[in-house]
Structure formats: structure tokens, C-alpha cells
Design an enzyme around this catalytic site. Structure first.
Site, PDB file in Angstrom:
ATOM      1  N   ASP A  60       0.857  -1.180   0.000  1.00  0.00           N
ATOM      2  CA  ASP A  60       0.000   0.000   0.000  1.00  0.00           C
ATOM      3  C   ASP A  60       0.898   1.237   0.000  1.00  0.00           C
ATOM      4  O   ASP A  60       0.762   2.134   0.841  1.00  0.00           O
ATOM      5  CB  ASP A  60      -0.933  -0.007   1.225  1.00  0.00           C
ATOM      6  N   ASN A 102      -2.157   3.450  12.880  1.00  0.00           N
ATOM      7  CA  ASN A 102      -3.414   2.730  13.088  1.00  0.00           C
ATOM      8  C   ASN A 102      -3.180   1.229  12.932  1.00  0.00           C
ATOM      9  O   ASN A 102      -3.817   0.414  13.573  1.00  0.00           O
ATOM     10  CB  ASN A 102      -4.454   3.195  12.066  1.00  0.00           C
ATOM     11  N   ARG A 198       2.390  13.836   9.757  1.00  0.00           N
ATOM     12  CA  ARG A 198       1.060  13.764   9.160  1.00  0.00           C
ATOM     13  C   ARG A 198       0.494  12.437   9.676  1.00  0.00           C
ATOM     14  O   ARG A 198       1.014  11.362   9.373  1.00  0.00           O
ATOM     15  CB  ARG A 198       1.178  13.773   7.629  1.00  0.00           C
ATOM     16  N   ASP A 200      -1.744   9.464   9.854  1.00  0.00           N
ATOM     17  CA  ASP A 200      -2.604   8.712   8.948  1.00  0.00           C
ATOM     18  C   ASP A 200      -3.839   8.208   9.698  1.00  0.00           C
ATOM     19  O   ASP A 200      -3.736   7.716  10.822  1.00  0.00           O
ATOM     20  CB  ASP A 200      -1.794   7.516   8.415  1.00  0.00           C
ATOM     21  N   GLU A 207     -10.249   4.948  17.694  1.00  0.00           N
ATOM     22  CA  GLU A 207     -11.556   4.322  17.912  1.00  0.00           C
ATOM     23  C   GLU A 207     -11.375   2.996  18.656  1.00  0.00           C
ATOM     24  O   GLU A 207     -10.418   2.266  18.437  1.00  0.00           O
ATOM     25  CB  GLU A 207     -12.307   4.110  16.596  1.00  0.00           C
ATOM     26  N   GLU A 242      -5.043  13.360   9.296  1.00  0.00           N
ATOM     27  CA  GLU A 242      -6.056  12.991   8.314  1.00  0.00           C
ATOM     28  C   GLU A 242      -7.257  12.501   9.104  1.00  0.00           C
ATOM     29  O   GLU A 242      -7.206  11.438   9.723  1.00  0.00           O
ATOM     30  CB  GLU A 242      -5.509  11.868   7.426  1.00  0.00           C
ATOM     31  N   HIS A 308      -2.587  12.504  -2.586  1.00  0.00           N
ATOM     32  CA  HIS A 308      -2.056  11.254  -3.153  1.00  0.00           C
ATOM     33  C   HIS A 308      -3.126  10.177  -3.246  1.00  0.00           C
ATOM     34  O   HIS A 308      -2.852   9.073  -3.713  1.00  0.00           O
ATOM     35  CB  HIS A 308      -0.882  10.776  -2.304  1.00  0.00           C
TER      36      HIS A 308
END
Ligand code: NOJ
Length: 544
Positions: A60, A102, A198, A200, A207, A242, A308
Site C-alpha cells: 500500500d 493505526n 502527518r 494517517d 476508535e 487525516e 495522493h
């Protein structure tokens, strides 16, 4: 007076792997990036955001991290990274890096140990379920490309949670040991000299997950802890998160006293900016700006036109989304995940130079700090033959030579766009640098002017009523002075009335799509070309 560098910044986002290769292996690297820092300094950006740089199986694009304390060997070494920080310092450029916490890659040693050994301390670093979770099929982020959010791991004989792809198991943030380790990761990179991160997928990070319910509970305290931890390590460090969440949750992410996240990407404004461009009307933007929740003084928005990922239109109404798709991504191949557009801005706007300038001016003068994706400054195109988001992640086009000067290898990490309107023969840095009329030269002038206008970063923003729905007019008031920006979203010249703003000082144009005759002091007849824009200074504090 606190220095809020991030409010005056221009952030440039790049992927090291597609920016500049220095050793001919076809993959961009840190040494290559270092050789291009003067280019970025000249362009006028002040902060570089690097997409993930850590070791990764790269399924990814680096957002599947297999080691947080290192640099992917394909792009260099930790030594190169420290040299990069030093070289950035020399040019007054700040550096932020992606913090992807995450989840990890399933190849990360933490997950490898967690899955293979029930007694491993790492078992509880991930989220497991003994039986097939009722929510197994819910909450996919990449519909059509991702299978559910719980997968069965043969080795552990358990189900594990993954908000994104199945090779990205989610970390268990409820476990203090995980939070403690991420604190170390953050401290490590701050110590090496980054100005922040930044973050992600911030909402997913905080959560709490339960296999039997898709109800979410966010634990905002974890963001407070991160904020405090960072402040002790480096007082001016920031998190730019984000968080594509509902409007009602935004204040929670910033924190009631601005004590959680310093900056959020403005996912409320971005789709409405595209809608405004599609409909040639300022109303969507006016509504978006006016309905933006108030945010603490020390916090700020980051604005973007394209990033992106796909341009995510899921926050628009069906009719609005249909208009944006019809204007900018009419063919199925241009769309992605049933919600977005996988194109760069230049092709979306039909490579119309005047319209592109207008669009960037709109973005760069919205409340917040502008973020520019590499290649946008020269009007790069996309390659729709590549899968999913790779279409907009092709190598930077430096010159008209082989492989666009990106690499000497015959096998670049991704094909260079080499044919058609956006091919490297037509779109490249070298040609544009020597052309004062190029998009790149325009960007340099625009950024230089923007940086000379402190009103934009710190000023209070008021939406004005120019009497026409096709013009966005904003006033920025700060101790340094007052500037009004006017942008015409339609290809027809117009005249607007800004007389309520008339004051003692003579209005002065500071930037525009051309040199306009100075507006008369009463400001009742301010003219604008089709797709034209003007920044007019109304007053300026006297300098001592
Ligand atoms: C958001 C990033 O922007 C995207 O590129 C990535 O695929 C996901 N997070 C997963 O990390």
C-alpha cells in the site's frame, strides 16, 4: 508571542520513491531528494511532507509499515535521513513525515510474533476475535478492493481486525504498551529533527473496536497524551491529521483548548472546492467556510485540491457528486471506490492554464495552510492504465530526457508519463524554469507573494458579498494589515462592488492574473477577468 510556523507554511507533499532517483535503481531515494532541495526552496514551499519512508513490503505504497525505527533500504539509510534533515535546515525548510500507526504491515515483527505465539507480549498489540465477528463485512475503506474488516489468521486460529487491507492488521490502541511504544516512535523521529507528523487515519487510531458492534467510541484522551508528549520533546512540533469526519466531531479532534491536534486536513472544504469549480459558483465554498466549526486559535486547517489519494466526494449530496463526476471524472475508469476521482488536477480541468491558476488561487487563499502535491506545480497528468491510486503517483517529470530525468534506469518504479499532452516532453521542470510564462514560474511568483502576506496565515477571515454568485471574495484581517481576495469562478469578466470596505488608505493590488488598473479608493467598481483573481491590500501596519 507563540510562533505558529504551521500557519504561515506552504506544505509540499512528496513520495521519495517517485521524486528523484540518485543511484540508477529506478527507485527515488533520499539522496535524490537532497539534490532537489534547491528546487523546492526556489519554488517557495516551506515544509516538506514525506509519504511513508519506513521499511515496508510496499503493498500500500509504504502505508504498510514493517519497522517504525528505520528507513526503507530502497530509499536510503538513517544516515541519509539525518543528512536530509540537515540539508533542509540549511535552507530553512521543515520536514514532516507520515505517522502510520493505526496499523502495521502483517510482516511487521510485532504481528509475526503476535500471530505465532499466544504467550507473546505482542499478542495483545493487535485486535483479535475468537469467533467470526458480526461486523466482519462492515466498514471497508476500499470497497471493491478490500475484503471485510476482519480476517481469519490461520496461524493464530483467530480473527484479526483491519480497517484497511487484510495485510494491514490494526494495532490495539487500548493497550497502554502500544501507546507507549508509539510515543517512543514519535520521540525517535523528533529527536532526528522532524517538525512533526502527518497522522494517517487519525479517527481509526483512536476508535475502540468491538467485534460485535460497529458503534464507535473515540478516545480523545489519547490525542491529549500524544500532544503533551510531543510538546515536551519538541515545543514547536505539530500533528497534521487525516480525519475525514463529520463536522460535529472536528472540535473534538482539535481539543477544547487546542490541546490535541494542531492541524487537520479540511475534508469539509475539499469536496466543496471541487463542487464550486464544477458548478462555476462560489456558493458551495461560502457555505463550507461559513459552516466550518470555530477552532481554537493555535489550531489550523490544511487545504488541498488534490492529494495522493482519490478525490473523495462521499461528503457531497448525490446531485452534487454527480455534478463533480460529470465535470471532472465522467468515465468509470477515472472513478474509484464508488466515491472519488483518481485524476490529477490538470487533466480534471482540461489543462486550461487560466482555470488552473484560478483553482490554485482559490485553494491557496482559503482559510488554512495550503498543501501542494508534487508535480502539481508543473501541471503533471495521470496514467489511468495504472491500478487504483497509482494513476496519480507517477515519477516527477524533471526534464524531456529519457525517464524525465527521474532515473537512469530503464525500469522506473512506475512508468514515467511519456506520451501525449502530459508526457515529459511537454510537461517538465527544466523547460518551465526557463519560461517566465510557465505554470511553474507562476507558482513561484504566487508563493513568493503569499509568503509576503502574513494576513493570510494569521488573519481573521470574513466572507464578503460581492453581489455575484460567481465570485468568491474574502477579507483577511490581521495586525499586519488587511487583504481582500477576489476570485472569479466563471470565464466571463465582471465588475464587483466592494465599497463597504473602502477606507482611508489607497487600495493596492499585490497579486492578480494580470496587472489591473488600480482600484479607485471607493472600491465600488472592481473589475475581474474571466477566471481572473486579484489580491488587494486595503491597509498595512506601518513598519518601524
Ligand atoms: C490513508 C492514506 O492516505 C492512504 O494512502 C492509505 O492507503 C491509507 N490511509 C491506509 O494507511
Amino acid at each position: 508571542m507563540t510562533e505558529r510556523w504551521y500557519k504561515q507554511a506552504v506544505i509540499y507533499c512528496l513520495d521519495v520513491e517517485t521524486f528523484q532517483d540518485s543511484d540508477g535503481d529506478g527507485v527515488g531515494d533520499l539522496r535524490g531528494l537532497m539534490s532537489r532541495l534547491d528546487y523546492l526552496a526556489r519554488l517557495g514551499v516551506t515544509c516538506i511532507w514525506l509519504n511513508p519512508i519506513h521499511p515496508s513490503p510496499n503493498r500500500d505504497d509504504g502505508y504498510d509499515v514493517s519497522g517504525f525505527y528505520g528507513v526503507d533500504p530502497r530509499i536510503g539509510t538513517l544516515g541519509d535521513f539525518v543528512e536530509l534533515v540537515h540539508q533542509c535546515d540549511n535552507r530553512g525548510l521543515r520536514l514532516i513525515i507520515d505517522l502510520v500507526v493505526n496499523h502495521t504491515s502483517d510482516q511487521h515483527p510485532w504481528f509475526q510474533q503476535a500471530r505465532s505465539d499466544p504467550d507473546s507480549a505482542y499478542r495483545d498489540w493487535y485486535l483479535w476475535a475468537k469467533t467470526e465477528p458480526a461486523t466482519r463485512e462492515e466498514g471497508e475503506v476500499f470497497p471493491g478492493y478490500q475484503r471485510g474488516t476482519w480476517s481469519f489468521d490461520e496461524e493464530a486460529q483467530l480473527w484479526y481486525h483491519h480497517r484497511f487491507y487484510d495485510f494491514q492488521p490494526d494495532l490495539n490502541w487500548s493497550n497502554p504498551a502500544v501507546r507507549n511504544e508509539i510515543g517512543k516512535v514519535v520521540a525517535f523521529w523528533l529527536q532526528l529533527g522532524v517538525s512533526g507528523f502527518r497522522m494517517d487515519a487519525a479517527p481509526f487510531v483512536i476508535e475502540e473496536i468491538h467485534p460485535d458492534t460497529s458503534d464507535r467510541r473515540f478516545v480523545f484522551d489519547w490525542l491529549n497524551d500524544l500532544h503533551d508528549h510531543m510538546a515536551w520533546r519538541r515545543g514547536d512540533a505539530i500533528v497534521l491529521a487525516e480525519a475525514n469526519v463529520d463536522r460535529s466531531l472536528i472540535p473534538e479532534f482539535f481539543g477544547p483548548r487546542g490541546d490535541r491536534i494542531q492541524m487537520l486536513f479540511n475534508f469539509l472544504v475539499n469536496p466543496r472546492l471541487l463542487l464550486a469549480l464544477a458548478r462555476n459558483a462560489a456558493t458551495p465554498l461560502v457555505t463550507a467556510i461559513e459552516s466550518s466549526p470555530p477552532i481554537p486559535d493555535q489550531c489550523g486547517w490544511a487545504t488541498f485540491l488534490r492529494n495522493h489519494d482519490e478525490a473523495d466526494l462521499s461528503r457531497l449530496l448525490d446531485s452534487e457528486r454527480a455534478d463533480v463526476l460529470a465535470a471532472f471524472g465522467p468515465e468509470e475508469d477515472m472513478q474509484l471506490y464508488g466515491r472519488g476521482i483518481r485524476r490529477r488536477l490538470a487533466p480534471m480541468l482540461g489543462n486550461d492554464r487560466r482555470r488552473m491558476e484560478m483553482a490554485y488561487v482559490l485553494q491557496f487563499t482559503l482559510p488554512g495552510t495550503p498543501v501542494l502535491r508534487y508535480g502539481q506545480e508543473i501541471g503533471m497528468g495521470d496514467d489511468l492504465s495504472l491500478p487504483q491510486r497509482e494513476a496519480i503517483r507517477t515519477p516527477m517529470q524533471w526534464s524531456d530526457t529519457r525517464q524525465a530525468g527521474f532515473t537512469s534506469s530503464d525500469k522506473p518504479i512506475r512508468p514515467v508519463i511519456s506520451t501525449g499532452e502530459y508526457g515529459q516532453q511537454k510537461v517538465n521542470v527544466t523547460a518551465q524554469q526557463s519560461d517566465p510564462d510557465s505554470l511553474l514560474s507562476w507558482f513561484e511568483r504566487m508563493l513568493r507573494t503569499l509568503r509576503e502576506c502574513p494576513e493570510f496565515g494569521e488573519g481573521q477571515v470574513t466572507v464578503l458579498d460581492p453581489g455575484l454568485d460567481t465570485v468568491l471574495a474574502l477579507r483577511f484581517q490581521s495586525p499586519a494589515g488587511t487583504i481582500v481576495t477576489t476570485t472569479n469562478l466563471v470565464d466571463e469578466p465582471c465588475m464587483i462592488d466592494l465599497s463597504p470596505l473602502a477606507g482611508a488608505e489607497r487600495p493596492m493590488d499585490v497579486f492578480g492574473n494580470r496587472r489591473y488598473d488600480p482600484a479607485a479608493p471607493e472600491l465600488s467598481r472592481v473589475d475581474l477577468d474571466g477566471w481572473g483573481y486579484r489580491w488587494i491590500r486595503l491597509s498595512r501596519a506601518t513598519r518601524g
